[in-house]
Enzyme design. Structure first.
Site, PDB file in Angstrom:
ATOM      1  N   THR A  60      -2.497   0.331  10.040  1.00 50.38           N
ATOM      2  CA  THR A  60      -3.613  -0.294  10.756  1.00 50.38           C
ATOM      3  C   THR A  60      -3.041  -0.977  11.985  1.00 50.38           C
ATOM      4  OG1 THR A  60      -4.855  -0.645   8.717  1.00 50.38           O
ATOM      5  CG2 THR A  60      -5.485  -1.978  10.623  1.00 50.38           C
ATOM      6  N   LEU A 119       3.026   1.315   8.146  1.00 46.30           N
ATOM      7  CA  LEU A 119       3.798   0.201   8.686  1.00 46.30           C
ATOM      8  C   LEU A 119       2.883  -0.960   9.070  1.00 46.30           C
ATOM      9  CD1 LEU A 119       6.042   2.542  10.833  1.00 46.30           C
ATOM     10  CD2 LEU A 119       6.799   1.269   8.809  1.00 46.30           C
ATOM     11  N   ARG A 131     -10.162   0.482   1.409  1.00 48.05           N
ATOM     12  CA  ARG A 131     -10.102  -0.049   0.055  1.00 48.05           C
ATOM     13  C   ARG A 131      -8.861  -0.926  -0.140  1.00 48.05           C
ATOM     14  NH1 ARG A 131     -12.330   5.577  -2.637  1.00 48.05           N
ATOM     15  NH2 ARG A 131     -14.434   5.404  -1.768  1.00 48.05           N
ATOM     16  N   LYS A 158      -4.088 -10.762  11.358  1.00 46.78           N
ATOM     17  CA  LYS A 158      -3.615  -9.699  12.245  1.00 46.78           C
ATOM     18  C   LYS A 158      -4.721  -8.692  12.545  1.00 46.78           C
ATOM     19  CE  LYS A 158      -2.277  -5.751  11.200  1.00 46.78           C
ATOM     20  NZ  LYS A 158      -1.754  -4.507  10.594  1.00 46.78           N
ATOM     21  N   ASP A 186      12.577   2.446   3.767  1.00 44.74           N
ATOM     22  CA  ASP A 186      12.030   1.160   4.173  1.00 44.74           C
ATOM     23  C   ASP A 186      13.202   0.282   4.581  1.00 44.74           C
ATOM     24  OD1 ASP A 186       9.109  -0.441   3.463  1.00 44.74           O
ATOM     25  OD2 ASP A 186      10.860  -1.680   3.912  1.00 44.74           O
ATOM     26  N   LYS A 195     -11.326   2.177  11.429  1.00 40.70           N
ATOM     27  CA  LYS A 195     -10.686   1.186  10.555  1.00 40.70           C
ATOM     28  C   LYS A 195     -10.773  -0.214  11.159  1.00 40.70           C
ATOM     29  CE  LYS A 195      -8.200  -0.639   7.276  1.00 40.70           C
ATOM     30  NZ  LYS A 195      -6.816  -0.295   6.931  1.00 40.70           N
ATOM     31  N   MET A 234       0.828  -1.207   0.000  1.00 37.03           N
ATOM     32  CA  MET A 234       0.000   0.000   0.000  1.00 37.03           C
ATOM     33  C   MET A 234       0.864   1.259   0.000  1.00 37.03           C
ATOM     34  SD  MET A 234      -3.270  -0.991   0.136  1.00 37.03           S
ATOM     35  CE  MET A 234      -4.287   0.247   0.943  1.00 37.03           C
ATOM     36  N   ASN A 247     -14.344  -1.435  10.825  1.00 37.17           N
ATOM     37  CA  ASN A 247     -14.687  -1.683   9.430  1.00 37.17           C
ATOM     38  C   ASN A 247     -13.994  -2.941   8.901  1.00 37.17           C
ATOM     39  OD1 ASN A 247     -16.189  -0.448   7.116  1.00 37.17           O
ATOM     40  ND2 ASN A 247     -14.171  -0.562   6.166  1.00 37.17           N
ATOM     41  N   ASN A 248     -12.717  -3.111   9.227  1.00 35.31           N
ATOM     42  CA  ASN A 248     -12.006  -4.313   8.791  1.00 35.31           C
ATOM     43  C   ASN A 248     -12.596  -5.574   9.422  1.00 35.31           C
ATOM     44  OD1 ASN A 248     -10.273  -2.939   7.122  1.00 35.31           O
ATOM     45  ND2 ASN A 248      -8.422  -3.836   7.985  1.00 35.31           N
TER      46      ASN A 248
END
Length: 302
Positions: free
Chosen positions: A97, A66, A124, A242, A32, A173, A13, A176-177
């Site tokens: 998240t 992350l 999304r 997770k 990263d 979030k 993402m 919703n997840n």
């Protein structure tokens, strides 16, 4: 957008979202720990950082994307983390998240350093991150800071929903997840049953679309992934497990029982024990069909 921007975390993402910011004209330093993940972003104009300190040294806005609560806490609050080097009035925009308690802890530490903090987890799919059509659930107490990050959100997505104070974005979030991932498992079970009893899937799809059973997992996610014989992530079953865990953990913290959700998390836990762990979470269908000893259904593109 004149602010200097640092973007930390360039996974499935984060990488595309950083690229979209750059394509809209911003200068972005990127970092990263998996150095090759920086390459696609550098190719479109990102400046690679050699360390966290190097990446954020001139940044007015630091974006983090992350994979876990511990990653976010470490990157932001450790002795060699962002807060050790960030100047006062820097804005940290966390799009990860994670557990709401983790967001709350990081926010407290940011306030101690006079650093603004905004949580804006992403809704999304990876495909939307690539196309610049993401949705953001924003928790923010500082309107001046929001005005500075709003153009960046618009560069990465099409929908910004203000959820309330800091911490409300990640709470939205997680809930919703939880719903998405639970519906995905129910959809996998329903389609497995349909296959077992010999229903024509195209006909059932029409029936489903005309009733309140209609859902985005069947008609968007499954139809674009597993039902097209594509189970490459996407969003992996590992990550789904997770995120279900975050929902269960949050519910436990607030003394809310999620009995169905706990069962769904157990399925994800079992599915990730074998070959499906790194596959798209729509592969729940193939996993359920394997258990039922039926061939997984497929729909040809029209």
């Amino acid at each position: 957008m004149t602010e200097s921007i640092a973007f930390i975390g360039l996974g499935a993402m984060g990488g595309p979202m950083a690229q979209n910011i750059i394509r809209k004209g911003s200068k972005v330093s990127v970092y990263d720990v998996v150095t090759e993940k920086m390459d696609p972003v550098v190719k479109v104009g990102g400046t690679p950082g050699n360390s966290l300190k190097d990446t954020i040294k001139n940044a007015e806005i630091v974006i983090t994307m992350l994979p876990s609560t511990e990653n976010v806490k470490s990157v932001i609050t450790d002795t060699e983390g962002v807060l050790s080097f960030a100047k006062p009035n820097t804005i940290i925009l966390d799009m990860s998240t994670i557990a709401p308690t983790g967001t709350d802890e990081v926010y407290r530490k940011c306030k101690e350093k006079n650093v603004a903090f905004i949580d804006a987890p992403v809704g999304r799919l990876v495909s939307h991150a690539i196309s610049g059509d993401s949705l953001f659930m924003v928790g923010c107490d500082n309107e001046n800071a929001f005005k500075k990050i709003e153009p960046l959100l618009n560069a990465m997505g099409t929908t910004i929903i203000r959820c309330g104070k800091v911490g409300s974005g990640i709470r939205a979030k997680v809930v919703n997840n939880f719903q998405i991932l639970s519906i995905a498992q129910i959809t996998a079970e329903a389609l497995t049953l349909a296959q077992k009893i010999g229903l024509d899937l195209n006909t059932f799809k029409e029936v489903n679309a005309g009733t309140t059973a209609n859902n985005g997992q069947f008609h968007i996610n499954f139809l674009s992934k597993v039902l097209q014989n594509d189970i490459e992530p996407g969003f992996t079953i590992d990550l789904a497990h997770k995120d279900m865990g975050l929902a269960i953990e949050t519910a436990n913290s607030f003394r809310v029982g999620l009995p169905v959700g706990s069962s769904v998390q157990a399925v994800y836990g079992q599915a990730r024990s074998g070959k499906f762990a790194k596959k798209d979470f729509s592969a729940l269908l193939d996993y359920a069909c394997e258990l039922a000893e039926v061939s997984p259904p497929r729909i040809k593109k029209s």
